[in-house]
Design an enzyme around this catalytic site. Structure first.
Site, PDB file in Angstrom:
ATOM      1  N   ARG A  60     -15.032  -5.518   0.011  1.00 30.61           N
ATOM      2  CA  ARG A  60     -14.197  -5.271   1.350  1.00 30.61           C
ATOM      3  C   ARG A  60     -13.708  -3.987   1.392  1.00 30.61           C
ATOM      4  NH1 ARG A  60      -8.612  -3.958   2.672  1.00 30.61           N
ATOM      5  NH2 ARG A  60      -8.417  -4.881   4.842  1.00 30.61           N
ATOM      6  N   VAL A  61     -13.740  -3.386   2.458  1.00 25.06           N
ATOM      7  CA  VAL A  61     -12.890  -1.891   2.598  1.00 25.06           C
ATOM      8  C   VAL A  61     -12.140  -2.086   3.741  1.00 25.06           C
ATOM      9  CG1 VAL A  61     -13.250   0.372   2.510  1.00 25.06           C
ATOM     10  CG2 VAL A  61     -15.241  -0.848   1.617  1.00 25.06           C
ATOM     11  N   GLY A  62     -10.808  -1.532   3.366  1.00 20.84           N
ATOM     12  CA  GLY A  62      -9.952  -1.413   4.376  1.00 20.84           C
ATOM     13  C   GLY A  62      -9.790   0.030   5.174  1.00 20.84           C
ATOM     14  N   ASP A  63      -8.628   0.179   5.584  1.00 21.27           N
ATOM     15  CA  ASP A  63      -8.303   1.481   6.309  1.00 21.27           C
ATOM     16  C   ASP A  63      -8.245   2.530   5.665  1.00 21.27           C
ATOM     17  OD1 ASP A  63      -6.073   0.050   5.985  1.00 21.27           O
ATOM     18  OD2 ASP A  63      -5.083   1.604   7.210  1.00 21.27           O
ATOM     19  N   THR A 103       0.913  -1.114   0.106  1.00 22.44           N
ATOM     20  CA  THR A 103      -0.051   0.158  -0.072  1.00 22.44           C
ATOM     21  C   THR A 103       0.873   1.413  -0.112  1.00 22.44           C
ATOM     22  OG1 THR A 103      -1.987  -1.035   0.933  1.00 22.44           O
ATOM     23  CG2 THR A 103      -1.444   1.235   1.682  1.00 22.44           C
ATOM     24  N   THR A 106      -0.387   1.745   6.795  1.00 24.61           N
ATOM     25  CA  THR A 106      -0.277   0.560   5.915  1.00 24.61           C
ATOM     26  C   THR A 106       0.013  -0.748   7.066  1.00 24.61           C
ATOM     27  OG1 THR A 106       1.056  -0.723   4.623  1.00 24.61           O
ATOM     28  CG2 THR A 106       2.347   0.590   5.828  1.00 24.61           C
ATOM     29  N   GLY A 107      -1.172  -1.700   6.586  1.00 24.64           N
ATOM     30  CA  GLY A 107      -0.973  -2.874   7.432  1.00 24.64           C
ATOM     31  C   GLY A 107      -2.542  -3.447   7.496  1.00 24.64           C
ATOM     32  N   THR A 108      -2.731  -4.122   8.510  1.00 22.28           N
ATOM     33  CA  THR A 108      -4.071  -5.055   8.680  1.00 22.28           C
ATOM     34  C   THR A 108      -5.249  -4.029   8.778  1.00 22.28           C
ATOM     35  OG1 THR A 108      -2.972  -6.623   9.761  1.00 22.28           O
ATOM     36  CG2 THR A 108      -5.211  -6.915   9.777  1.00 22.28           C
ATOM     37  N   GLY A 109      -6.042  -3.850   7.619  1.00 21.90           N
ATOM     38  CA  GLY A 109      -6.707  -2.624   7.376  1.00 21.90           C
ATOM     39  C   GLY A 109      -7.898  -2.535   8.693  1.00 21.90           C
TER      40      GLY A 109
HETATM   41  N1  ASP Z   1      -4.016  -1.242   4.870  1.00 21.34           N
HETATM   42  C1  ASP Z   1      -4.439  -1.886   3.612  1.00 21.34           C
HETATM   43  C2  ASP Z   1      -5.848  -2.504   3.623  1.00 21.34           C
HETATM   44  O1  ASP Z   1      -6.032  -3.140   4.639  1.00 21.34           O
HETATM   45  C3  ASP Z   1      -3.425  -2.921   3.067  1.00 21.34           C
HETATM   46  C4  ASP Z   1      -2.088  -2.736   3.209  1.00 21.34           C
HETATM   47  O2  ASP Z   1      -1.797  -1.525   3.879  1.00 21.34           O
HETATM   48  O3  ASP Z   1      -1.182  -3.175   2.515  1.00 21.34           O
HETATM   49  O4  ASP Z   1      -6.530  -2.398   2.753  1.00 21.34           O
END
Ligand code: ASP
Length: 355
Positions: A241-244, A214, A264-267
């Site tokens: 699905r929608v992330g952060d 990301t 960035t990470g587990t949304g």
């Molecule tokens: N944060 C992003 C999401 O969950 C993924 C990522 O940071 O790579 O959509």
């Protein structure tokens, strides 16, 4: 008293060295995601770390040029466009794909400006634009910016077909330089491999495959901050699905009383903990510096297998922070100083490399 001054300066050196080696003010920070590939994994995809570093440096140069010519919003957009156009990162071309093999892209942008009386059609304070579920827009960050700035838009967050109809009409395509593409434009061999072979169960994907790359940026011009983030989300995500990343306060936040942040990470986790806003809130309410606020925010997230994530932040004095959770061994990242010096790094143990 003297002793106190010496220890205070020592403390500042430690804080600065954990963020950037430069004494100069930083005007732009970027990231290309956590879950970095190992050198061997890069090789197996016919790439080297220099390939990644070169795109990061190109992004920083494009952002710096745009900052000088036009300002912070353009700086963030220009930096992110370069990363979206590269197949190496999980945004735009090269985005992670859904379980049914399509790209659904998310992006957001926010200005930190907190003064102004609300003159004009839109209140100039804390403007933001976000888009989710885009399937035909080459540069989602430009679409997010369009939602923030266009005269016809009364809204801050647009999804799917409604968002595309708005940003892809003739006037907005021209005004915001938005290009329409087929969904196949986003597909890369690497991402297809992650979803096609066995239609894997999302929960069994190793961390690195789930969220690699990301992208995000934070720019500072005349004491005012702008932050932006763009992503394909996580590999094998359910359609819809929608992330952060497109969620203001979770993946992106800017406030000139504190800092600009891109995550960035587990949304799912970043949404539930309102991570980007949390960094700014800790600075405002606890009078913390940006590095300490970012460290505390990340440290309080639950520790999950495969790594949780990280963030970049920049305060109004030009102090940057690049923080990840302990299990993340890397975050593609970089910054530019006000003099135009460009630095990049990939693994957390890396020294900054001048480019
Ligand atoms: N944060 C992003 C999401 O969950 C993924 C990522 O940071 O790579 O959509």
């Amino acid at each position: 008293m003297n002793k106190m001054i010496v220890s205070l300066s020592l403390l500042m050196v430690v804080v600065m060295s954990s963020s950037s080696p430069a004494a100069d003010r930083v005007v732009l920070v970027i990231h290309g995601g956590v879950g970095t590939l190992t050198i061997d994994e890069m090789k197996s995809e016919n790439h080297t770390r220099e390939d990644y570093e070169a795109v990061l440096a190109d992004s920083l140069r494009a952002g710096f040029k745009a900052i000088q010519a036009k300002g912070a919003v353009d700086g963030v957009e220009a930096a992110i466009r370069v990363l979206e156009d590269s197949p190496l990162f999980n945004a735009g071309k090269g985005a992670a794909l859904t379980a049914d093999g399509r790209a659904e892209l998310d992006a957001s942008i926010m200005e930190g400006r907190v003064t102004g009386s609300g003159e004009g059609k839109k209140d100039p304070r804390k403007r933001a634009g976000a888009v989710t579920g885009l399937m035909h827009v080459r540069n989602p960050i430009a679409a997010a910016r369009a939602v923030m700035e266009m005269d016809q838009s009364r809204h801050s967050f647009m999804a799917g077909t409604g968002a595309e109809a708005l940003v892809l009409n003739d006037a907005n395509r021209a005004k915001f330089n938005i290009e329409k593409v087929e969904n196949t434009y986003f597909w890369t061999e690497r991402r297809l491999k992650q979803v096609r072979p066995e239609q894997r169960d999302h929960s069994t994907l190793p961390g690195r495959d789930r969220f690699v790359g990301t992208v995000g940026a934070v720019a500072l011009v005349n004491g005012s901050l702008v932050a932006g983030t763009s992503t394909g989300g996580v590999s094998n995500k359910l359609p819809g699905r929608v992330g952060d990343s497109p969620v203001i306060g979770a993946g992106t936040y800017a406030d000139d009383r504190a800092c600009g942040v891109s995550c960035t990470g587990t949304g799912e986790l970043f949404i539930r903990h309102a991570v980007a806003h949390d960094v700014a809130a800790r600075m405002r309410y606890k009078s913390l510096g940006v590095v300490q606020a970012a460290k505390e925010t990340i440290a309080e997230l639950p520790d999950e297998d495969g790594g949780v994530g990280g963030l970049i932040a920049l305060d109004t004095k030009g102090v940057p922070a690049f923080i990840t959770s302990p299990k993340c061994d890397g975050m593609y990242r970089g910054y530019v100083t006000e003099k135009g010096d460009v630095f990049v790094a990939i693994f957390m143990k890396d020294e900054w490399k001048k480019k």
